[in-house]
Design a protein around this motif. Sequence first.
Motif, PDB file in Angstrom:
ATOM      1  N   ARG A  90      24.802   1.252  62.574  1.00 19.55           N
ATOM      2  CA  ARG A  90      23.878   1.436  63.702  1.00 19.55           C
ATOM      3  C   ARG A  90      24.447   0.787  64.963  1.00 19.55           C
ATOM      4  NH1 ARG A  90      19.309  -1.521  62.492  1.00 19.55           N
ATOM      5  NH2 ARG A  90      18.944  -0.266  60.652  1.00 19.55           N
ATOM      6  N   ARG A  91      25.004  -0.392  64.787  1.00 16.77           N
ATOM      7  CA  ARG A  91      25.573  -1.090  65.950  1.00 16.77           C
ATOM      8  C   ARG A  91      26.748  -0.300  66.540  1.00 16.77           C
ATOM      9  NH1 ARG A  91      29.262  -5.992  65.930  1.00 16.77           N
ATOM     10  NH2 ARG A  91      29.452  -6.415  68.142  1.00 16.77           N
ATOM     11  N   MET A  92      27.592   0.196  65.650  1.00 18.85           N
ATOM     12  CA  MET A  92      28.756   0.951  66.130  1.00 18.85           C
ATOM     13  C   MET A  92      28.329   2.244  66.811  1.00 18.85           C
ATOM     14  SD  MET A  92      31.402  -0.797  65.716  1.00 18.85           S
ATOM     15  CE  MET A  92      30.328  -2.144  66.063  1.00 18.85           C
ATOM     16  N   ARG A  93      27.245   2.822  66.325  1.00 17.94           N
ATOM     17  CA  ARG A  93      26.751   4.049  66.953  1.00 17.94           C
ATOM     18  C   ARG A  93      26.420   3.765  68.425  1.00 17.94           C
ATOM     19  NH1 ARG A  93      22.362   5.381  63.636  1.00 17.94           N
ATOM     20  NH2 ARG A  93      23.731   6.039  61.953  1.00 17.94           N
ATOM     21  N   GLY A  94      25.797   2.618  68.658  1.00 19.62           N
ATOM     22  CA  GLY A  94      25.472   2.227  70.035  1.00 19.62           C
ATOM     23  C   GLY A  94      26.740   1.996  70.856  1.00 19.62           C
TER      24      GLY A  94
END
Length: 509
Positions: A405-409
Amino acid sequence: MVNTKRQRAGKLPTVRRAGSAPLLIVLDRRTHVPLQRQVYSAIRQAILDGRLSPGTRLPASRTLADDLDVSRTTVVLAYESLLGEGYITSRGSAGSFVASVRVDPSKPRVTRTARTVRDASVEAATQRAVALASAAGGMPNVRPAAVPFRTGEPALDLFPARLWARLYARRARRSTGALLGYGSEAGHRPLRSAIAAYVSAARGVRATPDQVILVRGTQQGVHLATRVLLAADDVAWVEDPGYGAARTLLGTTGASIAPIPVDAEGIVVAEGIRRAPHARVAHVSASHHFPLGHTMSLARRLALLEWAGKAGTWVLEDDYDSEFRYVGAPIPSLQGLDTHERVIYLGTFSKTMFPALRLGYLIVPGAMVDVFRATQVLGDRIAPSLEHATLAEFIEDGHFTRHVRRMRGVYTERQDALLRAIRRELDGVADASPTGTGMHLVAWLRDRAIDAARVSRLAYEAGIEAAPVSMYTVKAALPPGLLLGFAAVRPADMGPALRRLRQIITDVG
Ligand SMILES: Cc1ncc(COP(=O)(O)O)c(C=O)c1O
């Protein structure tokens, strides 16, 4: 079985080779394998075996057609396939000649790996291994440090390495005999359970832990599937353009490769059926086409699955980076739609975790579990169990979902930054549209006549990786374009790198 004019007349149909024994081509007219495919396979095998050496002139199509008692079109089609795949070269009216063998035509470079293998004349290596080395030598060079705009590499500096190290160290300290031994042939059960739960929830894949075959990344997954599913006379569909590493691998059993065009809806299934209706395998990147970025439409998915069900084809669904979906809902997998049990789903942790982990998985239909497992164990044991156990814990404790999720951001921001930088720095030179999924986009060059491969080579020398779209094509004619990865590039580094790239494009144009 052998019933050519010459053979009936007591002569052998031959491909003449100066100063050496003639090469026999035996056609079997009773099988369903088309004659042009048999001619192609016989010559291809002779090249791979070294019976036809580089530089050997092939007979004129008319002569060979006569010798074999087949139509000239049969031979012309066989030669075209050989030409398309780089086995032979055409020197106009001088005829067709055996090329320096390389399996993958889209990779024209012969690198040091290939040359070294040849120079040492490697008595012990088979010709097939030499051909493989040639193909592998054509794969993109990978430099240890990330450079802009490498595709397929995640933001490694943002990986929670300390957390991973802590979990791993704790596992190692506490590990019992079971984790340090050979383990069960199915692999670490908690990891298979964690993967089955994850792909069911996140990717709409129908999977039980038993259907999960652990491998060392997609590459080994395709290798395994190739060994299990493909025989020498089979045909495999690949997307054109498409993932060259899979294409090369699928061809290594001697199966012939049918490059199938791709449009904005994904692989053109009707065209594939027209060209190769009995293909045994079809490799597709349905969620996020590599390299163009399209998502396969529902209509195409259903058409592909219906055909696969009827034709008995195995669909290899390469779902390599669809966790990074930026617009709309995640796109469910093809496998989840399959009612005929024809899809082999390939997942990888190379993008969501890090490539050096070398961990991926196949989700295979229940009936195929045993044969996949047995073949996998032959090629490698199931270890590394410590990594497997650590990853299971990483997933179960929610770290995996949090990291993705963090990398998606982060990648959303990086893609925006790259698009802005392209508009600013490549204005009038190249255009790029946002991608809804993944870690790279394609910059299409305005100058349709420019040699993008040359731009890419010069860029590489200038410390920029921008693979040309042409590197992934077999027959497809596409405008010149460059793949620009954004996941591993800090926004601050994008502008300067694009300015260098602009200079190179201008110099080449
Ligand atoms: C189309 C495609 N499939 C799969 C992969 C991942 O390969 P692996 O899991 O072997 O690292 C990549 C990596 O770039 C890719 O581009």
